[in-house]
Structures are given as structure tokens and as C-alpha cells.
Design an enzyme around this catalytic site. Sequence first.
Site, PDB file in Angstrom:
ATOM      1  N   LYS A   1       2.215 -37.653  13.291  1.00 14.26           N
ATOM      2  CA  LYS A   1       1.366 -37.000  14.294  1.00 14.26           C
ATOM      3  C   LYS A   1       1.959 -37.178  15.690  1.00 14.26           C
ATOM      4  O   LYS A   1       2.074 -36.236  16.467  1.00 14.26           O
ATOM      5  CB  LYS A   1      -0.035 -37.616  14.227  1.00 14.26           C
ATOM      6  CG  LYS A   1      -1.070 -36.845  15.029  1.00 14.26           C
ATOM      7  CD  LYS A   1      -2.331 -37.645  15.231  1.00 14.26           C
ATOM      8  CE  LYS A   1      -3.363 -37.394  14.165  1.00 14.26           C
ATOM      9  NZ  LYS A   1      -4.633 -38.084  14.432  1.00 14.26           N
TER      10      LYS A   1
ATOM     11  N   CYS B   1     -18.669 -35.166  12.121  1.00 11.05           N
ATOM     12  CA  CYS B   1     -19.611 -35.960  12.924  1.00 11.05           C
ATOM     13  C   CYS B   1     -21.017 -36.038  12.347  1.00 11.05           C
ATOM     14  O   CYS B   1     -21.499 -37.128  12.051  1.00 11.05           O
ATOM     15  CB  CYS B   1     -19.688 -35.397  14.338  1.00 11.05           C
ATOM     16  SG  CYS B   1     -18.188 -35.701  15.256  1.00 11.05           S
TER      17      CYS B   1
HETATM   18  C1  UDX Z   1     -21.012 -31.758  16.605  1.00 12.94           C
HETATM   19  C2  UDX Z   1     -21.822 -31.779  17.916  1.00 12.94           C
HETATM   20  O1  UDX Z   1     -22.247 -30.456  18.256  1.00 12.94           O
HETATM   21  C3  UDX Z   1     -21.021 -32.376  19.031  1.00 12.94           C
HETATM   22  O2  UDX Z   1     -21.807 -32.453  20.217  1.00 12.94           O
HETATM   23  C4  UDX Z   1     -20.552 -33.765  18.618  1.00 12.94           C
HETATM   24  O3  UDX Z   1     -19.729 -34.317  19.617  1.00 12.94           O
HETATM   25  C5  UDX Z   1     -19.792 -33.707  17.303  1.00 12.94           C
HETATM   26  O4  UDX Z   1     -20.574 -33.077  16.301  1.00 12.94           O
HETATM   27  P1  UDX Z   1     -19.129 -30.233  15.530  1.00 12.94           P
HETATM   28  O5  UDX Z   1     -19.156 -31.126  14.347  1.00 12.94           O
HETATM   29  O6  UDX Z   1     -17.812 -29.800  16.066  1.00 12.94           O
HETATM   30  O7  UDX Z   1     -19.923 -30.876  16.765  1.00 12.94           O
HETATM   31  O8  UDX Z   1     -19.893 -28.894  15.105  1.00 12.94           O
HETATM   32  P2  UDX Z   1     -21.221 -28.109  15.503  1.00 12.94           P
HETATM   33  O9  UDX Z   1     -20.839 -26.827  16.112  1.00 12.94           O
HETATM   34  O10 UDX Z   1     -22.181 -28.936  16.234  1.00 12.94           O
HETATM   35  O11 UDX Z   1     -21.793 -27.798  14.039  1.00 12.94           O
HETATM   36  C6  UDX Z   1     -22.107 -28.840  13.142  1.00 12.94           C
HETATM   37  C7  UDX Z   1     -22.538 -28.280  11.808  1.00 12.94           C
HETATM   38  O12 UDX Z   1     -23.803 -27.634  11.910  1.00 12.94           O
HETATM   39  C8  UDX Z   1     -21.573 -27.241  11.236  1.00 12.94           C
HETATM   40  O13 UDX Z   1     -21.447 -27.433   9.853  1.00 12.94           O
HETATM   41  C9  UDX Z   1     -22.255 -25.921  11.521  1.00 12.94           C
HETATM   42  O14 UDX Z   1     -21.904 -24.901  10.610  1.00 12.94           O
HETATM   43  C10 UDX Z   1     -23.722 -26.313  11.392  1.00 12.94           C
HETATM   44  N1  UDX Z   1     -24.614 -25.458  12.193  1.00 12.94           N
HETATM   45  C11 UDX Z   1     -24.553 -25.486  13.547  1.00 12.94           C
HETATM   46  C12 UDX Z   1     -25.530 -24.639  11.541  1.00 12.94           C
HETATM   47  O15 UDX Z   1     -25.594 -24.605  10.311  1.00 12.94           O
HETATM   48  N2  UDX Z   1     -26.367 -23.869  12.304  1.00 12.94           N
HETATM   49  C13 UDX Z   1     -26.330 -23.874  13.665  1.00 12.94           C
HETATM   50  O16 UDX Z   1     -27.121 -23.149  14.277  1.00 12.94           O
HETATM   51  C14 UDX Z   1     -25.396 -24.705  14.297  1.00 12.94           C
END
Ligand code: UDX
Length: 438
Positions: A41, A265
Site C-alpha cells: 500500500k 462502519c
Molecule cells: C457511514 C457514516 O455515514 C459516516 O458518517 C461514518 O463516518 C462512517 O459510516 P459509510 O459507511 O461510508 O458512512 O456509508 P453511508 O453512506 O452512511 O451508508 C451506510 C449504509 O447504509 C450503506 O450500506 C447504505 O447503502 C445504507 N443506506 C444509507 C441505506 O440503506 N439507506 C439510506 O438512506 C442511506
Amino acid sequence: MTKNQKNKIAIVGAGYVGLITGACFAEWGNEVICIDKDKDKIEKLKKGISPIYEPGLAEILQKNIRQGRLFFGQDLGQAVKKSEIIFICVGTPSARGGKVDISFIKEAAQEIARNMAISKIIVTKSTVPLGTARNLVAKIISETWKGSFELASNPEFLREGTAVFDFLNPDRVVIGTDSQNVKRILLNLYQKVKCPKIITTPENAEMIKYAANAFLAMKVSFINEIANLCEGVKADVKEIVRGIGLDKRIGSQFFKAGLGWGGSCFPKDVKGFYQLSKDNGYNFRLLRATIEVNNEQKKRIIEKIKNLFPGQKLGNKTIGVLGLAFKGNTDDIRESPAIEITKKLQKLGANIKVYDPKAMPNAQKALPKIKFAKTPYEVAEDADLLVIATEWEEFKKLNWKKIKNLLKKPIIVDGRNLLNPIKMKKLGFYYIGVGRNI
Ligand code: UDX
């Protein structure tokens, strides 16, 4: 320290958070070195090659390397010696029983302590259990280093897929510290971002991060439950979101019903937070339900698929799956509902073909004996049905007329409510979404 002063910064861990943080701090003019144990990496990064697909990242990596502000290496000791502020951005994965594994945090703190020669500011950016900065990191460092040092917790809220934008344009910056000096230096570091800055205790900062993720996951689980109910009562979840989302107290964001939340996360943080609550004598029932609903959501789609072929086994069916990433705009497949569903369908005997615009290289190992197609059209060819498992924008723009002709049966199970059901039905598809009754 005067205003606009640039800092010498070390970032421990060049994963998602560390890499974006390092690149963006360099973009603001600071001198940054990112340290990671992964030699491959680091070698890639030195050449300006991003190890992850993240829009905008490669550009700022290359620009800041070229301009002599961004460095990469494996030697944490050297980085500590050269830096004023050290950001711990290592992973905090799930341990057994949903607990948070903080062994990488411990290792980083020990290594930092061994290389301290003058006072430094040590900041935890990883998502960590409450009390980690003050009790664990501080304790580990003071066991080895007898001089002074200062601490802060500065959680990160960036989302994959929009990580660079989120870092540079956050809704808020949270700085948890008891030290006036650290407060001044970190406020100076973040002066370029125009948003509220919350100065609080390290414990509050740590809790803010978990509470934010827990609430967002709960919001998704809530709308998924509404969607499931819609299916029984002939209501349409998108209309419900339109109706409730305009209420400012509720808001319309993070209300997309689908296959549930995944990623690097939410699953680990929600489980970790639930366990943390339990360890502190509190049964966080809403969190437990949030997790249960999310697990069920993936099972529901399998049931929907099985119900399409009553009395038949899936053994002689070919199922095309569009999307493998845990959400659109990323190549990350960690805890991806799409992968889980594909595995379940495979287990049920179905012959599976998959396609994802970015996540296929990462998915090869997770999905042995599955046909990876070169195009979405190849996935559709002679399939008995098509499942949409990740909300990639490019899937919306496919030639759906062509896909209809390629499929053996024109059935779409849209697990992300990506397509317009009316249009799909007009094209002659049998369309099943999540909580859509149109
Ligand atoms: C998340 C948090 O948003 C972020 O603030 C934190 O720092 C890390 O975790 P991320 O994992 O990148 O970020 O994705 P995010 O866009 O939040 O979506 C998380 C999950 O929820 C995804 O699987 C997404 O598909 C799902 N999701 C999100 C839904 O099913 N519906 C929605 O309306 C939003």
C-alpha cells in the site's frame, strides 16, 4: 502559535479515514506523513496511486506529493519524531461477541510512546470506545514516556464514495479535549472549513461518533420497516418519505429503503455501541432492534425471490446480480448486503452471474465459483431474473429495453429502489421493489 500556522502531522494508519485525513490536511498546506504497516500500500501511495476507489482522492494525493507536502512510510518512530500532531487512524474492527477490538489503538499508542522525545499532541480519529483517549491512550503513553503530552478525540464523519468532499465540507467538526492549547491548534488546523466546531470533552466526542452512526443506522432500519409494512397495506414508501421528510424535525435524508445498511462502519459500530452500552449496565433496546431489522431485511429479499417460483427449487434458475459494493460509488465490499445475498442465492443452488462497476476485483475472493460478467448485459443474458443489489447510478442509465430482450423472463427484483417502477412496467418488466406499490 499564530493564525494560519501550518503543522507537521503524522497519520497512523492509511486506511479510509487516515488516507483522506492525511491528503486533505496536506491540501490545506500542512506537512503530512502517513504511516501504514502494509508495504504494498505504501509503495503504491508513494507513486500517487490510490489503493481504494474514492472520487477525487488520486488527484489530491498526486498534487500534494508533487508539491512536497505529503509523504508515506512504514516507520512510525521517525514520523513521531518529526511531527507535532499525531493522528491515530487505525482500524477498530469487531472482536468476538460484537465488542470493539482496540488492539491496533494500543499498538499505535505504545509505538508513539517509545518514540516521544518532546511533548506532542496525540489525537484519536478512529471510532473508539468511550474513555479510550483519556484512559487507554493516555495511560499507555505515560507508562513509557515520562514527559508531557496532550490528547484529543477528533472523530471523523466522512462517507465512502464522497469522502474527500465530506472531509473538506463537513457539517461539523468535533474536538474533544481538556487542553486550551490543543483546542487552539486544532481549531487553527480546521480553520479552512466553514462549519460549527464543537469543543467538548474527549468522552463526549467519542460518544458523539457512536451516537451519530447509531442514529443513522436506526433511520435506515426505521424506513425499511415502514417499507415492509407498505408491502402489506399497498402503500408506497417513496411517497411516505416525501410526506414525512418535509417535516423539518424528521428530514428526508438517509431514508432510502432497501437491503439494509452495511459497510466498514455501521455494522461494527452499531454492534460495538450496543455491547458498550451493555457493558455499562444499559440495555439499548432501540439499537438491538436496529440490528435485528437490518438482518431480517436481507432475508426478506431472498423470500421474495423464492416466492417468484412457488414450489420450485432455485437449482435450475439463473440469477443475475447487479452490484456487489455495500453501496454505490465505492469498491468496498465489507459487510455488503449484496455479497451476503449473492452467497445465499448460491447456497440455494442458483446459478449466479454478477457485475459491479468497481467492486469486482475486491469480490473475487469473497465469491468463488461465481461468474463475473464484463457488462450488465452479459449478466442479463438468459437469466431468469435480475436483482439490483447496489445503487449504482450507471445502472439507471442502462438500455433496459435491451436487457428485457436478453432476459429469459423479464423479472426485476430491485433491492435498492433504484429504478422507476412505472417505466419498468411500461417496458414490460415484472418489477418488485422494496415497499413500492405502484
Ligand atoms: C457511514 C457514516 O455515514 C459516516 O458518517 C461514518 O463516518 C462512517 O459510516 P459509510 O459507511 O461510508 O458512512 O456509508 P453511508 O453512506 O452512511 O451508508 C451506510 C449504509 O447504509 C450503506 O450500506 C447504505 O447503502 C445504507 N443506506 C444509507 C441505506 O440503506 N439507506 C439510506 O438512506 C442511506
